[in-house]
Design an enzyme around this catalytic site. Structure first.
Site, PDB file in Angstrom:
ATOM      1  CE  LYS A   1      -0.286  -0.286   5.062  1.00 28.22           C
ATOM      2  NZ  LYS A   1      -1.129  -0.749   6.173  1.00 28.22           N
TER       3      LYS A   1
ATOM      4  NE  ARG B   1      -7.034  -0.256  11.182  1.00 28.68           N
ATOM      5  CZ  ARG B   1      -5.770  -0.450  10.835  1.00 28.68           C
ATOM      6  NH1 ARG B   1      -4.929   0.564  10.802  1.00 28.68           N
ATOM      7  NH2 ARG B   1      -5.320  -1.646  10.540  1.00 28.68           N
TER       8      ARG B   1
ATOM      9  CE1 TYR C   1       8.753  31.932   3.146  1.00 29.61           C
ATOM     10  CE2 TYR C   1       9.358  29.617   3.349  1.00 29.61           C
ATOM     11  CZ  TYR C   1       8.861  30.666   2.597  1.00 29.61           C
ATOM     12  OH  TYR C   1       8.481  30.467   1.299  1.00 29.61           O
TER      13      TYR C   1
ATOM     14  CG  MET D   1       6.169  23.033  -1.000  1.00 28.82           C
ATOM     15  SD  MET D   1       4.808  23.716  -1.962  1.00 28.82           S
ATOM     16  CE  MET D   1       3.712  24.321  -0.724  1.00 28.82           C
TER      17      MET D   1
HETATM   18  C1  LIG Z   1      -0.396  -1.712   6.821  1.00 26.25           C
HETATM   19  C2  LIG Z   1      -0.917  -2.980   7.353  1.00 26.25           C
HETATM   20  C3  LIG Z   1      -0.062  -4.054   7.602  1.00 26.25           C
HETATM   21  C4  LIG Z   1       1.447  -3.967   7.455  1.00 26.25           C
HETATM   22  O1  LIG Z   1       2.006  -3.295   8.546  1.00 26.25           O
HETATM   23  P1  LIG Z   1       3.590  -3.304   8.819  1.00 26.25           P
HETATM   24  O2  LIG Z   1       3.704  -2.842  10.204  1.00 26.25           O
HETATM   25  O3  LIG Z   1       4.195  -2.368   7.852  1.00 26.25           O
HETATM   26  O4  LIG Z   1       4.037  -4.698   8.617  1.00 26.25           O
HETATM   27  C5  LIG Z   1      -0.619  -5.243   8.029  1.00 26.25           C
HETATM   28  N1  LIG Z   1      -1.954  -5.366   8.199  1.00 26.25           N
HETATM   29  C6  LIG Z   1      -2.808  -4.343   7.975  1.00 26.25           C
HETATM   30  C7  LIG Z   1      -4.259  -4.559   8.194  1.00 26.25           C
HETATM   31  C8  LIG Z   1      -2.314  -3.111   7.564  1.00 26.25           C
HETATM   32  O5  LIG Z   1      -3.163  -2.114   7.354  1.00 26.25           O
END
Ligand SMILES: *Cc1c(COP(=O)(O)O)cnc(C)c1O
Length: 382
Positions: free
Chosen positions: A40, A138, A263, A311
């Protein structure tokens, strides 16, 4: 032929390190545990499309993502890989899951029924994993009897392949993790009383997968460790960080004691100073709160950043370095050797975690892929 790289702030990705890490994870978990490699957030910044083959050819079983868009990007390029969305996909988008043969997480009977029907409509049998919430609060079915009944009803849907069930650790401590695991196992055994078997039961991410061999079940969802980012104390798994983040000096000037830089003149020269300007800033994913803390490495020497991070640009104090010239290489993040800032150290300086440090590196930064020390691809997103 490689594309020409038109930017000097680049993320180098060493594909050999990713291959090494996947093999090391395979060795650690053995052949009975599947590896869902989490790609992801554009493969934690590494570029999901260009690391996927390396992962899958070296022991990955699944590519796991968070969103439909991430899944579709992978599906468009790779027809065969098993792609698993760990997040929620709204009802009206579920037909893309079915058409793209993507494995979807669900946690309602309603979505089971919709997928079952869509499968019929498109002549497919959608594959799902059930998300079961054991306390992270969650996503997922809440841990109660009604949920068990609904999951059983999902499992009875004829045109749906319920391949897995999973949960996620809060990693709140050994005792609470154990409690979550036990809730998970107890729920599964109630569901499986009904003559049903899940092929994949899984609860471990990277940290849990390393720390709790006893909880690995049939699959681990490995993110950070694929990229060589360690967040645990075990020495069992040796990994190699795959990225280095590099830039160049674009401009050099001498300023007088008392002059300000950037800045608000938040930084003022305590002495006559040689200032270098580099073409990266918070828009490239470098944390703005590195202001007053960050440093880069030039020719093996540490050089402190000065002034507020902008930036698109950052300034560095070159006064104590041997002569530095326009065009000299700057290491923003390295593997920690030669005085470079490792991703671990960057996360400490930036007051965040390692995953955030890498996944925030944006598309403005080209990716340069290396294999056996040679550049095999230059990827300009823009
Ligand atoms: C992102 C994610 C992982 C991977 O997490 P890491 O700590 O990077 O291994 C595993 N399971 C779910 C549900 C996630 O959202």
């Amino acid at each position: 032929m490689n594309e020409v790289c038109l930017r000097d702030t680049v993320l180098e990705v060493d594909l050999d390190s990713i291959a090494y890490n996947v093999k090391a994870i395979r060795k650690m978990v053995g052949n009975e545990v599947a590896i869902a490699a989490v790609v992801k957030s554009n493969g934690y910044g590494h570029g999901a499309l260009d690391i996927a083959p390396t992962i899958m050819e070296n022991g990955g079983d699944y590519l796991a993502v968070a969103t439909l868009t991430e899944a579709l990007e992978l599906r468009e390029k790779y027809e065969k890989y098993r792609i698993f969305i760990m997040g929620y996909t709204p009802n009206e988008q579920l037909e893309y899951i079915v058409k793209g043969e993507i494995i979807q997480t669900i946690f309602s009977l309603e979505q089971g029924i919709i997928l079952n029907e869509l499968g019929k409509r498109f002549g497919k049998k959608p594959i799902v994993h059930i998300k079961y919430d054991t306390g992270f609060n969650r996503l997922g079915f809440q841990d109660n009897d009604q949920s068990i009944e609904e999951i059983k009803a999902i499992c009875r849907l004829e045109n749906l392949h319920v391949e897995g069930i999973f949960s996620h650790f809060a990693l709140a401590g050994v005792d609470e993790d154990k409690l979550q695991y036990e809730k998970f196992i107890s729920a599964i055994s109630k569901i499986e009383e009904d003559n049903f078997k899940f092929k994949y039961k899984h609860i471990c991410d990277s940290i849990a997968g390393v720390n709790y061999p006893q909880y690995r079940l049939d699959m681990i969802r490995a993110g950070a460790i694929i990229y060589g980012l360690k967040s645990y104390r075990s020495d069992e798994l040796k990994l190699k960080q795959a990225v280095s983040f590099k830039s160049k000096i674009y401009h050099i000037k001498k300023i007088k004691k008392g002059e300000g830089v950037s800045y608000n003149y938040k930084w003022r020269a305590p002495r006559d100073t040689i200032v270098g300007t580099m073409p990266f800033g918070y828009s490239d994913g470098y944390p703005r709160n590195m202001t007053d803390k960050g440093y880069v490495t030039i020719k093996g020497k540490k050089a402190p950043l000065i002034g507020v991070i902008c930036m698109d640009q950052s300034m560095v104090d070159l006064t104590d370095l041997n002569p530095v010239a326009v065009g000299d290489e700057v290491i923003i993040y390295g593997d920690g050797s030669n005085n470079s800032v490792s991703i671990q150290e960057a996360s400490e300086l930036g007051a965040t975690n390692k995953n955030e440090i890498v996944c925030r590196i944006t598309r403005r930064t080209p990716r340069i892929y290396k294999k056996s020390g040679k550049i095999v691809k230059v990827l300009n997103y823009l």
